[in-house]
Design a protein around this motif. Structure first.
Motif, PDB file in Angstrom:
ATOM      1  N   GLU A   1      -1.865  11.619  -6.022  1.00  0.00           N
ATOM      2  CA  GLU A   1      -3.013  11.999  -5.189  1.00  0.00           C
ATOM      3  C   GLU A   1      -4.142  12.514  -6.068  1.00  0.00           C
ATOM      4  O   GLU A   1      -3.898  13.117  -7.116  1.00  0.00           O
ATOM      5  CB  GLU A   1      -2.600  13.041  -4.157  1.00  0.00           C
ATOM      6  CG  GLU A   1      -1.678  12.471  -3.097  1.00  0.00           C
ATOM      7  CD  GLU A   1      -1.291  13.483  -2.034  1.00  0.00           C
ATOM      8  OE1 GLU A   1      -1.872  14.591  -1.994  1.00  0.00           O
ATOM      9  OE2 GLU A   1      -0.395  13.166  -1.239  1.00  0.00           O
TER      10      GLU A   1
ATOM     11  N   GLU B   1      -2.874   9.381  -0.562  1.00  0.00           N
ATOM     12  CA  GLU B   1      -1.454   9.334  -0.233  1.00  0.00           C
ATOM     13  C   GLU B   1      -0.805   8.193  -1.000  1.00  0.00           C
ATOM     14  O   GLU B   1      -1.409   7.157  -1.209  1.00  0.00           O
ATOM     15  CB  GLU B   1      -1.281   9.111   1.272  1.00  0.00           C
ATOM     16  CG  GLU B   1       0.141   9.051   1.745  1.00  0.00           C
ATOM     17  CD  GLU B   1       0.247   8.764   3.249  1.00  0.00           C
ATOM     18  OE1 GLU B   1       1.365   8.488   3.690  1.00  0.00           O
ATOM     19  OE2 GLU B   1      -0.767   8.806   3.960  1.00  0.00           O
TER      20      GLU B   1
ATOM     21  N   LYS C   1       3.003   6.098  -1.013  1.00  0.00           N
ATOM     22  CA  LYS C   1       4.307   5.904  -0.366  1.00  0.00           C
ATOM     23  C   LYS C   1       5.052   4.824  -1.123  1.00  0.00           C
ATOM     24  O   LYS C   1       4.582   3.697  -1.233  1.00  0.00           O
ATOM     25  CB  LYS C   1       4.095   5.488   1.090  1.00  0.00           C
ATOM     26  CG  LYS C   1       5.323   4.924   1.799  1.00  0.00           C
ATOM     27  CD  LYS C   1       6.270   6.000   2.228  1.00  0.00           C
ATOM     28  CE  LYS C   1       7.361   5.510   3.156  1.00  0.00           C
ATOM     29  NZ  LYS C   1       8.343   4.621   2.565  1.00  0.00           N
TER      30      LYS C   1
ATOM     31  N   PHE D   1      -1.253   3.796  10.845  1.00  0.00           N
ATOM     32  CA  PHE D   1      -2.109   2.864  10.134  1.00  0.00           C
ATOM     33  C   PHE D   1      -3.427   2.611  10.843  1.00  0.00           C
ATOM     34  O   PHE D   1      -4.167   1.735  10.464  1.00  0.00           O
ATOM     35  CB  PHE D   1      -1.382   1.531   9.885  1.00  0.00           C
ATOM     36  CG  PHE D   1      -0.518   1.567   8.670  1.00  0.00           C
ATOM     37  CD1 PHE D   1      -1.042   1.297   7.425  1.00  0.00           C
ATOM     38  CD2 PHE D   1       0.816   1.896   8.766  1.00  0.00           C
ATOM     39  CE1 PHE D   1      -0.240   1.340   6.298  1.00  0.00           C
ATOM     40  CE2 PHE D   1       1.618   1.939   7.646  1.00  0.00           C
ATOM     41  CZ  PHE D   1       1.080   1.659   6.413  1.00  0.00           C
TER      42      PHE D   1
ATOM     43  N   VAL E   1      -7.062   2.707  11.337  1.00  0.00           N
ATOM     44  CA  VAL E   1      -8.174   2.945  10.425  1.00  0.00           C
ATOM     45  C   VAL E   1      -9.449   2.659  11.195  1.00  0.00           C
ATOM     46  O   VAL E   1      -9.670   1.538  11.626  1.00  0.00           O
ATOM     47  CB  VAL E   1      -8.072   2.039   9.181  1.00  0.00           C
ATOM     48  CG1 VAL E   1      -9.247   2.250   8.255  1.00  0.00           C
ATOM     49  CG2 VAL E   1      -6.771   2.306   8.447  1.00  0.00           C
TER      50      VAL E   1
ATOM     51  N   ALA F   1       1.727  -3.829   8.495  1.00  0.00           N
ATOM     52  CA  ALA F   1       2.342  -2.502   8.420  1.00  0.00           C
ATOM     53  C   ALA F   1       3.765  -2.625   7.898  1.00  0.00           C
ATOM     54  O   ALA F   1       4.192  -1.856   7.031  1.00  0.00           O
ATOM     55  CB  ALA F   1       2.327  -1.825   9.785  1.00  0.00           C
TER      56      ALA F   1
ATOM     57  N   LEU G   1       3.664  -3.322   4.110  1.00  0.00           N
ATOM     58  CA  LEU G   1       3.320  -2.133   3.330  1.00  0.00           C
ATOM     59  C   LEU G   1       4.474  -1.139   3.279  1.00  0.00           C
ATOM     60  O   LEU G   1       4.712  -0.509   2.251  1.00  0.00           O
ATOM     61  CB  LEU G   1       2.054  -1.479   3.884  1.00  0.00           C
ATOM     62  CG  LEU G   1       0.770  -2.290   3.713  1.00  0.00           C
ATOM     63  CD1 LEU G   1      -0.378  -1.611   4.436  1.00  0.00           C
ATOM     64  CD2 LEU G   1       0.443  -2.508   2.251  1.00  0.00           C
TER      65      LEU G   1
ATOM     66  N   TYR H   1       2.724   1.620  -0.575  1.00  0.00           N
ATOM     67  CA  TYR H   1       1.269   1.525  -0.470  1.00  0.00           C
ATOM     68  C   TYR H   1       0.592   2.756  -1.046  1.00  0.00           C
ATOM     69  O   TYR H   1       1.201   3.796  -1.282  1.00  0.00           O
ATOM     70  CB  TYR H   1       0.839   1.334   0.991  1.00  0.00           C
ATOM     71  CG  TYR H   1       1.165   2.499   1.899  1.00  0.00           C
ATOM     72  CD1 TYR H   1       0.319   3.600   1.996  1.00  0.00           C
ATOM     73  CD2 TYR H   1       2.328   2.500   2.659  1.00  0.00           C
ATOM     74  CE1 TYR H   1       0.619   4.664   2.827  1.00  0.00           C
ATOM     75  CE2 TYR H   1       2.628   3.559   3.493  1.00  0.00           C
ATOM     76  CZ  TYR H   1       1.769   4.635   3.574  1.00  0.00           C
ATOM     77  OH  TYR H   1       2.069   5.688   4.398  1.00  0.00           O
ATOM     78  N   VAL H   2      -0.717   2.596  -1.267  1.00  0.00           N
ATOM     79  CA  VAL H   2      -1.594   3.685  -1.678  1.00  0.00           C
ATOM     80  C   VAL H   2      -2.690   3.766  -0.620  1.00  0.00           C
ATOM     81  O   VAL H   2      -3.321   2.756  -0.301  1.00  0.00           O
ATOM     82  CB  VAL H   2      -2.226   3.425  -3.069  1.00  0.00           C
ATOM     83  CG1 VAL H   2      -3.220   4.520  -3.431  1.00  0.00           C
ATOM     84  CG2 VAL H   2      -1.146   3.300  -4.132  1.00  0.00           C
ATOM     85  N   LYS H   3      -2.883   4.954  -0.070  1.00  0.00           N
ATOM     86  CA  LYS H   3      -3.985   5.185   0.868  1.00  0.00           C
ATOM     87  C   LYS H   3      -5.156   5.703   0.057  1.00  0.00           C
ATOM     88  O   LYS H   3      -5.009   6.650  -0.723  1.00  0.00           O
ATOM     89  CB  LYS H   3      -3.583   6.199   1.940  1.00  0.00           C
ATOM     90  CG  LYS H   3      -4.678   6.470   2.953  1.00  0.00           C
ATOM     91  CD  LYS H   3      -4.192   7.467   4.003  1.00  0.00           C
ATOM     92  CE  LYS H   3      -5.295   7.815   4.972  1.00  0.00           C
ATOM     93  NZ  LYS H   3      -4.851   8.840   5.932  1.00  0.00           N
TER      94      LYS H   3
ATOM     95  N   ASP I   1     -10.838   5.015   5.365  1.00  0.00           N
ATOM     96  CA  ASP I   1      -9.735   4.955   4.416  1.00  0.00           C
ATOM     97  C   ASP I   1      -9.172   3.539   4.443  1.00  0.00           C
ATOM     98  O   ASP I   1      -9.216   2.864   5.467  1.00  0.00           O
ATOM     99  CB  ASP I   1      -8.644   5.939   4.796  1.00  0.00           C
ATOM    100  CG  ASP I   1      -9.076   7.389   4.651  1.00  0.00           C
ATOM    101  OD1 ASP I   1     -10.086   7.658   3.977  1.00  0.00           O
ATOM    102  OD2 ASP I   1      -8.395   8.257   5.218  1.00  0.00           O
TER     103      ASP I   1
ATOM    104  N   TYR J   1      -5.804   0.952   2.887  1.00  0.00           N
ATOM    105  CA  TYR J   1      -4.451   0.912   2.351  1.00  0.00           C
ATOM    106  C   TYR J   1      -4.332  -0.307   1.458  1.00  0.00           C
ATOM    107  O   TYR J   1      -4.760  -1.389   1.844  1.00  0.00           O
ATOM    108  CB  TYR J   1      -3.420   0.811   3.484  1.00  0.00           C
ATOM    109  CG  TYR J   1      -3.416   2.002   4.398  1.00  0.00           C
ATOM    110  CD1 TYR J   1      -2.542   3.059   4.187  1.00  0.00           C
ATOM    111  CD2 TYR J   1      -4.289   2.078   5.481  1.00  0.00           C
ATOM    112  CE1 TYR J   1      -2.534   4.151   5.031  1.00  0.00           C
ATOM    113  CE2 TYR J   1      -4.291   3.169   6.326  1.00  0.00           C
ATOM    114  CZ  TYR J   1      -3.407   4.204   6.095  1.00  0.00           C
ATOM    115  OH  TYR J   1      -3.400   5.289   6.928  1.00  0.00           O
TER     116      TYR J   1
END
Length: 121
Positions: free
Chosen positions: A17, A34, A36, A65, A67, A77, A80, A85-87, A97, A99
């Motif tokens: 982060e 974020e 994950k 998810f 957005v 989804a 991911l 994933y990276v937000k 945001d 993803y």
């Protein structure tokens, strides 16, 4: 190219982060909000459509998810969740945001995450 053990998750394992994210054109996209790691057992290849009453982790993450009032399609989804994933908290006015999948993280150098694709892809 896929292995059964080791660093098959790739460079996403080094993402943290607050790192700055740059796209394939070296343009700043935003900041990591974020990370994950993937869970290949989280969903099937076909994906899952959680019911509104679904309180499982998969259902909670899939519903998160949203957005800018839009939902990521169930299939995306599921992908991911499977790969990780990276937000990214985008910079600028009127931005949402986004993803990116673990497969779009090219490398991590210092406090920067480099993507393998342009942000407008």
């Amino acid at each position: 190219m896929s292995g059964t053990m080791g660093n098959e998750l790739g460079p996403i394992t080094a993402v943290r982060e607050t790192m700055t994210v740059l796209d394939a054109r070296n343009e700043v996209v935003g900041e990591v909000s974020e990370v994950k790691m993937g869970d290949p057992a989280a969903v099937t290849e076909q994906g899952q459509t959680p019911s509104p009453d679904d309180m499982t982790l998969v259902g909670q993450i899939a519903s998160a998810f949203g957005v800018g009032g839009l939902q990521v399609p169930d299939q995306e989804a599921a992908r991911l969740l499977r790969i990780g994933y990276v937000k990214i908290n985008r910079r600028g006015i009127l931005t949402s945001d986004i993803y990116v999948g673990a497969d779009e993280v090219d490398r991590v150098e210092g406090n920067r995450v480099y993507l393998s694709t342009p942000v407008d892809r």
